[in-house]
Write an enzyme that holds these catalytic residues in place. Structure first.
Site, PDB file in Angstrom:
ATOM      1  N   ASP A   1       3.556   1.263   7.011  1.00  0.00           N
ATOM      2  CA  ASP A   1       3.888   1.815   5.704  1.00  0.00           C
ATOM      3  C   ASP A   1       2.611   1.942   4.858  1.00  0.00           C
ATOM      4  O   ASP A   1       1.747   1.065   4.882  1.00  0.00           O
ATOM      5  CB  ASP A   1       4.877   0.872   5.014  1.00  0.00           C
ATOM      6  CG  ASP A   1       5.305   1.363   3.645  1.00  0.00           C
ATOM      7  OD1 ASP A   1       6.064   2.342   3.591  1.00  0.00           O
ATOM      8  OD2 ASP A   1       4.858   0.778   2.640  1.00  0.00           O
TER       9      ASP A   1
ATOM     10  N   GLU B   1       1.842   5.837   8.321  1.00  0.00           N
ATOM     11  CA  GLU B   1       2.359   6.743   7.302  1.00  0.00           C
ATOM     12  C   GLU B   1       1.197   7.218   6.434  1.00  0.00           C
ATOM     13  O   GLU B   1       0.724   6.484   5.564  1.00  0.00           O
ATOM     14  CB  GLU B   1       3.402   6.025   6.434  1.00  0.00           C
ATOM     15  CG  GLU B   1       4.183   6.983   5.556  1.00  0.00           C
ATOM     16  CD  GLU B   1       4.285   6.553   4.113  1.00  0.00           C
ATOM     17  OE1 GLU B   1       4.994   7.232   3.356  1.00  0.00           O
ATOM     18  OE2 GLU B   1       3.649   5.546   3.725  1.00  0.00           O
TER      19      GLU B   1
HETATM   20  C1  ARE Z   1       9.484   0.985  -6.868  1.00  0.00           C
HETATM   21  C2  ARE Z   1       9.737   1.720  -8.155  1.00  0.00           C
HETATM   22  C3  ARE Z   1       8.459   1.879  -8.932  1.00  0.00           C
HETATM   23  C4  ARE Z   1       7.808   0.501  -9.155  1.00  0.00           C
HETATM   24  C5  ARE Z   1       7.570  -0.135  -7.810  1.00  0.00           C
HETATM   25  C6  ARE Z   1       6.964  -1.513  -7.918  1.00  0.00           C
HETATM   26  O1  ARE Z   1      10.289   2.974  -7.853  1.00  0.00           O
HETATM   27  O2  ARE Z   1       8.768   2.441 -10.203  1.00  0.00           O
HETATM   28  O3  ARE Z   1       6.580   0.648  -9.844  1.00  0.00           O
HETATM   29  O4  ARE Z   1       8.821  -0.236  -7.126  1.00  0.00           O
HETATM   30  O5  ARE Z   1       7.758  -2.343  -8.662  1.00  0.00           O
HETATM   31  C7  ARE Z   1       9.368   2.949  -1.984  1.00  0.00           C
HETATM   32  C8  ARE Z   1       9.884   3.826  -3.105  1.00  0.00           C
HETATM   33  C9  ARE Z   1       9.188   3.510  -4.417  1.00  0.00           C
HETATM   34  C10 ARE Z   1       9.317   2.028  -4.716  1.00  0.00           C
HETATM   35  C11 ARE Z   1       8.624   1.292  -3.563  1.00  0.00           C
HETATM   36  C12 ARE Z   1       8.638  -0.218  -3.726  1.00  0.00           C
HETATM   37  O6  ARE Z   1       9.655   5.172  -2.762  1.00  0.00           O
HETATM   38  O7  ARE Z   1       9.830   4.244  -5.452  1.00  0.00           O
HETATM   39  O8  ARE Z   1       8.678   1.754  -5.958  1.00  0.00           O
HETATM   40  O9  ARE Z   1       9.338   1.582  -2.352  1.00  0.00           O
HETATM   41  O10 ARE Z   1       9.906  -0.703  -3.850  1.00  0.00           O
HETATM   42  C13 ARE Z   1       2.520   7.772  -1.737  1.00  0.00           C
HETATM   43  C14 ARE Z   1       2.032   6.882  -0.612  1.00  0.00           C
HETATM   44  C15 ARE Z   1       3.077   6.677   0.456  1.00  0.00           C
HETATM   45  C16 ARE Z   1       4.388   6.173  -0.147  1.00  0.00           C
HETATM   46  C17 ARE Z   1       4.802   7.149  -1.239  1.00  0.00           C
HETATM   47  C18 ARE Z   1       6.070   6.665  -1.946  1.00  0.00           C
HETATM   48  O11 ARE Z   1       0.825   7.461  -0.052  1.00  0.00           O
HETATM   49  O12 ARE Z   1       2.596   5.711   1.360  1.00  0.00           O
HETATM   50  O13 ARE Z   1       3.759   7.286  -2.219  1.00  0.00           O
HETATM   51  N1  ARE Z   1       5.441   6.020   0.859  1.00  0.00           N
HETATM   52  C19 ARE Z   1       5.792   4.682   1.432  1.00  0.00           C
HETATM   53  C20 ARE Z   1       7.267   4.537   1.762  1.00  0.00           C
HETATM   54  C21 ARE Z   1       8.086   4.502   0.500  1.00  0.00           C
HETATM   55  C22 ARE Z   1       7.721   3.208  -0.236  1.00  0.00           C
HETATM   56  C23 ARE Z   1       6.303   2.851  -0.146  1.00  0.00           C
HETATM   57  C24 ARE Z   1       5.398   3.549   0.621  1.00  0.00           C
HETATM   58  C25 ARE Z   1       5.888   1.581  -0.752  1.00  0.00           C
HETATM   59  O14 ARE Z   1       7.679   5.478   2.682  1.00  0.00           O
HETATM   60  O15 ARE Z   1       9.451   4.544   0.728  1.00  0.00           O
HETATM   61  O16 ARE Z   1       8.057   3.352  -1.642  1.00  0.00           O
HETATM   62  O17 ARE Z   1       6.088   0.568   0.237  1.00  0.00           O
HETATM   63  C26 ARE Z   1       1.349  12.860  -2.565  1.00  0.00           C
HETATM   64  C27 ARE Z   1       0.318  11.930  -1.935  1.00  0.00           C
HETATM   65  C28 ARE Z   1       0.996  10.812  -1.172  1.00  0.00           C
HETATM   66  C29 ARE Z   1       2.003  10.099  -2.052  1.00  0.00           C
HETATM   67  C30 ARE Z   1       3.017  11.121  -2.551  1.00  0.00           C
HETATM   68  C31 ARE Z   1       4.083  10.492  -3.447  1.00  0.00           C
HETATM   69  O18 ARE Z   1       1.993  13.599  -1.559  1.00  0.00           O
HETATM   70  O19 ARE Z   1      -0.533  12.663  -1.058  1.00  0.00           O
HETATM   71  O20 ARE Z   1       0.024   9.883  -0.708  1.00  0.00           O
HETATM   72  O21 ARE Z   1       2.673   9.086  -1.282  1.00  0.00           O
HETATM   73  O22 ARE Z   1       2.345  12.139  -3.283  1.00  0.00           O
HETATM   74  O23 ARE Z   1       3.481   9.929  -4.553  1.00  0.00           O
END
Ligand code: ARE
Length: 623
Positions: A239, A270
């Site tokens: 992740d 990812e």
């Molecule tokens: C939640 C709340 C937030 C709070 C946080 C901490 O929503 O408001 O601040 O908790 O308290 C998932 C959810 C998030 C959640 C998080 C933790 O989607 O909403 O936050 O869990 O509970 C980038 C990263 C990529 C990431 C995405 C979401 O590069 O790695 O953001 N994806 C993974 C998972 C998600 C997960 C996380 C990571 C965290 O698949 O499910 O989040 O573990 C462009 C950029 C990308 C960027 C994208 C979105 O495309 O190139 O890099 O992705 O925009 O911002």
């Protein structure tokens, strides 16, 4: 034959050396040596089924994953299952249980929303016993949000996110990146997504960002991954891999053991495209594969446009190399941002999975999540947030992995392994067909009206079951429609609107005693067993006896590739064949006459599982 076992411990020790394959294979333990975790727990099947298709069972609880491995994934030939993050995570104080709280780890013990550590272990064992690998979603870039106040978790870990204290793991404030020492922005926010320093040393959505340059942090992360491997886990979806510097990831992986089933864990990272240079997906391939987001987006473009374009789908479209790509139709993030096809797209969603399994690019995933109305919805859970058992008939879950056509296409995909796309056909209007060499053929109709066409299938003449609408049944029949392929490989087929037709295996004009299974996936195992087949059969002049079965050494059910038996001890016919050790196979005897006519013995397939080593004799009598 099962793996050596030892009395089950209460918990695997974190300190362990990389277990050598030899040690795993022989079970030879030196007095006083640390017991490798790979020996602990219950017995697992000795080998993987060799398939590569991953069923992504998003946030299914452990009990349901184990059952799915046993009843669906193993029998259908899925090579692996991806499971939710197994560690303990935060439970929000507001009483909501959004799906994403499991992406906020607070402890590396394995009591979580999905079940207890014992249930996790039982799940991995069940999957392994079904021949299915287990890949865990590894959330190792960060712990809980620094903006969270809850100190409650699903597994009971002791932590405080606002003070960056994780007592159970041993993390404190010094274990995390922080402004201004590492992150240049007050509040630790990522302001410039093209800055590797900010992306990797500030906080992704306020998630406490681990200081992975530190050896102590690396060791703790590796200890967690090794703990998972100790239960049998075979690989990791990493992740937020974009947010971990490549050198740090490499150093962590260097501390991670070989897997219980042997070899390095399968690592797929990812990395959402968008960044360049050090932040581009290709920059991460030294550490493993990457999830292919461009694949998923382009697939949606074509299925909502014209799939005839897919004729050239591959690296020239900007995809990462096939052997580095974990491809997908969608995942849990993408189905919520609507940038890909989702279950809400109906037949297109199914057809996209069928195309993905047929096309042969990358390591394919089939996505099974739960239905949602708002993006933060919890998976079906009890009042405390613990995920309840998956019920595919309830309407709450999308059991895409069980869809008849998709599930049967896993076998198609396995049978087509190594074969190139050939016999491409399209009508320029959202209907396509192609074969994979002479092994398998598919037609996909993404248009609103049925298509009837005489196709070049590349297949040998014979009668084939359409595996989208049925499967081979006993007595050589099909539970659904059959398609006849003529001597030049032509078949006239009607493909319904929004539907598909798929054929594979060895078409046969067999009318009785036909084998009742499609070819099994190629086994991957080391070592062979010397198998001597003794078949008692009286014959007439000109007839010869052969054995044919589900593994390459027995001709993959192709009578033309059957192994000839010697009549030196008539009426006992015999042959000695090297078969893969620890591998289950099915077989039957056939008789061929001087004109090449084939007679199959009657009854069900014979079944045998080869021993771990040595020689075996199978004494059979013609049925
Ligand atoms: C939640 C709340 C937030 C709070 C946080 C901490 O929503 O408001 O601040 O908790 O308290 C998932 C959810 C998030 C959640 C998080 C933790 O989607 O909403 O936050 O869990 O509970 C980038 C990263 C990529 C990431 C995405 C979401 O590069 O790695 O953001 N994806 C993974 C998972 C998600 C997960 C996380 C990571 C965290 O698949 O499910 O989040 O573990 C462009 C950029 C990308 C960027 C994208 C979105 O495309 O190139 O890099 O992705 O925009 O911002």
């Amino acid at each position: 034959m099962s793996a050596p076992t030892s009395p089950a411990p209460t918990a695997p020790p974190l300190a362990r050396r990389r277990a050598s394959t030899t040690l795993l294979a022989t079970g030879a333990l030196l007095a006083g040596a640390i017991l490798p975790v790979a020996f602990q727990g219950t017995a697992h099947a000795a080998t993987a089924n060799g398939g590569d298709v991953i069923a992504n069972l998003f946030e299914w609880n452990w009990k349901s994953v184990g059952q799915e491995c046993t009843t669906v994934l193993g029998p259908k030939g899925y090579g692996a299952v991806q499971v939710a993050p197994p560690g303990d995570s935060i439970r929000l104080s507001n009483g909501t249980h959004p799906w994403w709280d499991v992406y906020q780890p607070v402890g590396y013990d394995l009591n979580s929303r999905m079940g207890t550590e014992a249930q996790f272990a039982a799940m991995v064992t069940a999957c392994h016993n079904a021949g299915v690998k287990v890949y865990a979603d590894a959330v190792i870039n960060h712990t809980a949000g620094a903006n969270q106040t809850s100190t409650d978790s699903y597994g009971g870990a002791s932590f405080n996110p606002s003070t960056y204290t994780y007592a159970g793991i041993g993390y404190d404030r010094s274990s995390f990146h922080d402004y201004p020492a590492t992150c240049p922005n007050a509040g630790n926010t990522i302001n410039d997504w093209n800055s590797a320093q900010q992306v990797q040393e500030c906080q992704l959505v306020s998630l406490s960002d681990l200081y992975t340059e530190k050896d102590d942090v690396r060791s703790k992360i590796a200890g967690y991954l090794n703990k998972l491997e100790g239960y049998g886990v075979d690989g990791f979806r990493v992740d937020a891999a974009k947010h971990i510097a490549q050198a740090d990831m490499a150093a962590i992986l260097a501390k991670v053991d070989d897997t219980r089933w042997g070899g390095r864990p399968y690592v797929y990272q990812e990395v959402i495209p968008g960044g360049s240079g050090q932040l581009a997906p290709s920059a991460f391939e030294g550490n493993g594969s990457v999830l292919e987001f461009t694949y998923a987006h382009k697939l949606k473009d074509q299925f909502t446009g014209n799939i005839a374009n897919l004729r050239t789908f591959g690296q020239s479209w900007g995809l990462e190399p096939s052997d580095k790509s974990a491809v997908m139709v969608t995942n849990h993030d993408l189905e919520r941002d609507n940038s890909t096809l989702t279950y809400k797209d109906g037949s297109r969603y199914v057809l996209a999975h069928i195309f993905e399994l047929a096309w042969g690019y990358g390591t394919p995933q089939v996505y099974s999540g739960f239905r949602f109305t708002t993006n933060d919805d919890s998976p079906p859970a009890d009042a405390h947030g613990y995920v309840t058992d998956t019920d595919c008939s309830s309407g709450a879950w999308n059991c895409t992995d069980r869809d008849q056509g998709i599930a049967n296409m896993v076998g198609w995909h396995n049978a087509a392994k190594g074969q190139s796309v050939a016999n491409w056909w399209d009508n320029g209007n959202n209907a396509i067909a192609f074969s994979r060499g002479s092994a398998a053929w598919v037609a996909i109709n993404n248009s609103g009206s049925a298509v009837t066409q005489t196709f070049s299938t590349g297949l040998a003449a014979g009668t084939y079951c359409d595996v989208i609408h049925g499967a081979p049944a006993s007595g050589g029949t099909c539970s659904g429609p059959a398609v006849t392929v003529g001597s030049s490989g032509q078949a006239t087929v009607t493909v319904g609107a929004g539907d598909s037709v798929a054929l594979y295996g060895k078409g046969t004009s067999c009318t009785s005693g036909c084998p009742t299974t499609s070819p099994a996936p190629s086994p991957t195992t080391s070592g062979t067993v010397t198998e001597t087949f003794h078949e008692t059969k009286t014959t007439v002049w000109g007839q010869n006896v052969y054995v044919v079965g589900s593994i390459p050494a027995l001709g993959n059910w192709d009578p033309n590739a059957a192994v000839a038996l010697s009549s030196a001890s008539y009426p006992v016919w015999s042959a000695t064949v090297g078969t893969p050790a620890n591998t289950r196979f099915e077989y039957k005897y056939i008789v061929k006459d001087g004109s090449g006519n084939v007679t199959w013995e009657s009854g069900a397939n014979r079944v045998h599982t080869a021993a771990a080593s040595g020689s075996e004799t199978l004494d059979d009598t013609w049925k």
